[in-house]
Scaffold this motif. Structure first.
Motif, mmCIF file in Angstrom:
data_model
loop_
_atom_site.group_PDB
_atom_site.id
_atom_site.type_symbol
_atom_site.label_atom_id
_atom_site.label_comp_id
_atom_site.label_asym_id
_atom_site.label_seq_id
_atom_site.Cartn_x
_atom_site.Cartn_y
_atom_site.Cartn_z
ATOM 1 N N PRO A 103 12.026 8.810 -8.856
ATOM 2 C CA PRO A 103 11.590 9.212 -7.526
ATOM 3 C C PRO A 103 11.007 8.109 -6.649
ATOM 4 C CG PRO A 103 10.064 9.974 -9.201
ATOM 5 C CD PRO A 103 11.237 9.414 -9.923
ATOM 6 N N TRP A 104 10.356 7.138 -7.195
ATOM 7 C CA TRP A 104 9.703 6.149 -6.341
ATOM 8 C C TRP A 104 9.617 4.830 -7.086
ATOM 9 C CZ3 TRP A 104 9.434 5.720 -1.482
ATOM 10 C CH2 TRP A 104 8.495 4.904 -0.850
ATOM 11 N N LEU A 119 11.336 1.066 1.678
ATOM 12 C CA LEU A 119 10.509 0.732 0.515
ATOM 13 C C LEU A 119 11.197 1.056 -0.800
ATOM 14 C CD1 LEU A 119 6.866 1.705 1.603
ATOM 15 C CD2 LEU A 119 7.995 -0.518 1.706
ATOM 16 N N THR A 120 12.133 1.995 -0.756
ATOM 17 C CA THR A 120 12.834 2.298 -2.013
ATOM 18 C C THR A 120 13.628 1.088 -2.500
ATOM 19 O OG1 THR A 120 14.846 3.170 -0.969
ATOM 20 C CG2 THR A 120 13.071 4.744 -1.437
ATOM 21 N N ARG A 160 1.003 4.196 -2.728
ATOM 22 C CA ARG A 160 0.684 5.578 -2.332
ATOM 23 C C ARG A 160 1.821 6.122 -1.482
ATOM 24 N NH1 ARG A 160 -3.998 3.201 -3.164
ATOM 25 N NH2 ARG A 160 -3.946 1.927 -1.290
ATOM 26 N N GLU A 161 2.796 6.678 -2.139
ATOM 27 C CA GLU A 161 4.005 7.150 -1.465
ATOM 28 C C GLU A 161 3.690 8.113 -0.328
ATOM 29 O OE1 GLU A 161 6.666 9.300 -3.989
ATOM 30 O OE2 GLU A 161 8.267 9.370 -2.500
ATOM 31 N N GLN A 162 2.642 8.953 -0.517
ATOM 32 C CA GLN A 162 2.336 9.954 0.504
ATOM 33 C C GLN A 162 1.981 9.317 1.849
ATOM 34 O OE1 GLN A 162 0.628 9.380 -2.205
ATOM 35 N NE2 GLN A 162 -1.576 9.330 -1.856
ATOM 36 N N SER A 163 1.528 8.032 1.830
ATOM 37 C CA SER A 163 1.114 7.374 3.078
ATOM 38 C C SER A 163 2.310 7.035 3.973
ATOM 39 C CB SER A 163 0.307 6.112 2.768
ATOM 40 O OG SER A 163 1.143 5.117 2.186
ATOM 41 N N GLN A 169 0.842 -1.200 0.000
ATOM 42 C CA GLN A 169 0.000 0.000 0.000
ATOM 43 C C GLN A 169 0.877 1.250 0.000
ATOM 44 O OE1 GLN A 169 -3.264 -0.027 -0.301
ATOM 45 N NE2 GLN A 169 -3.428 -2.245 -0.207
ATOM 46 N N GLY A 170 1.953 1.203 0.766
ATOM 47 C CA GLY A 170 2.887 2.324 0.802
ATOM 48 C C GLY A 170 3.571 2.541 -0.534
#
Ligand SMILES: [Zn+2]
Length: 202
Positions: free
Chosen positions: A135-136, A123-124, A109-112, A105-106
């Protein structure tokens, strides 16, 4: 917590009739498999595999992430993989993802995870980036959580193949890699056949 403490306190007394089963591995372990799964409390590999003491060499991390091989990096996951493959000579490695995975989920949705720098950084290493300056690491993962989690598991298998000692034993035919998916709400475990990218019931 109190229930867990109570169970731990009385555990040894409850297994007196299984002394042999517990004492045997004490002389040296020879696990059947290196089992890499998520830290999620709902994922209990020994429960759905029926594993007994000595069967599973477990590595658990947020999101069952296996970073690509980086020989200079101090990494608990990499060190555990090396020990399992080099010292214990496990014949099989399972990477097992699961439904409702917070790490995936993270990733979606990186903002989470913005307010959790260590989680964000970990997570990267999930690794979907074609270049490290992107970036992600979600490129190509899609939006469907189940499909994304299964793709994520297959990517971690790709990362495992970057470890020289894993690649060597794969070439020798002495190691097999498996992609699994645990459906926590039903207990159904799916697996991806070698050469396929489709997960089906075991
Ligand atoms: Zn998870």
């Amino acid at each position: 917590m109190q229930t867990l403490i109570e169970h731990a306190r009385t555990f040894h007394a409850k297994i007196t009739d299984k002394q042999q089963e517990f004492a045997q591995p004490a002389h040296g372990q020879q696990p059947q498999v290196l089992f890499i799964s998520c830290s999620d409390s709902r994922v209990i590999p020994s429960l759905f595999t029926g594993a007994r003491p000595g069967d599973l060499f477990e590595v658990r991390s947020a999101g069952n992430i296996v970073p690509s091989y980086r020989p200079q990096a101090a990494c608990a996951v990499a060190g555990s993989i090396e020990f399992a493959v080099q010292a214990l000579r496990v014949p099989d490695i399972v990477v097992c993802g699961h439904s409702h995975c917070g790490a995936v989920q993270g990733l979606l949705r990186e903002q989470s995870v913005h307010t959790m720098p260590p989680v964000h950084r970990w997570l990267t290493w999930a690794g979907y980036r074609a270049r490290t300056d992107e970036p992600w690491p979600t490129r190509g993962i899609g939006e469907n959580a189940t499909a994304a989690t299964q793709q994520h598991v297959l990517t971690q298998l790709d990362h495992l193949r970057t470890y020289p000692f894993v690649a060597r034993r794969l070439d020798l035919g002495r190691l097999r890699l498996h992609a699994w998916y645990d459906t926590v709400e039903t207990g159904e475990v799916l697996a991806c056949a070698p050469g396929s990218r489709v997960f089906k019931s075991l």
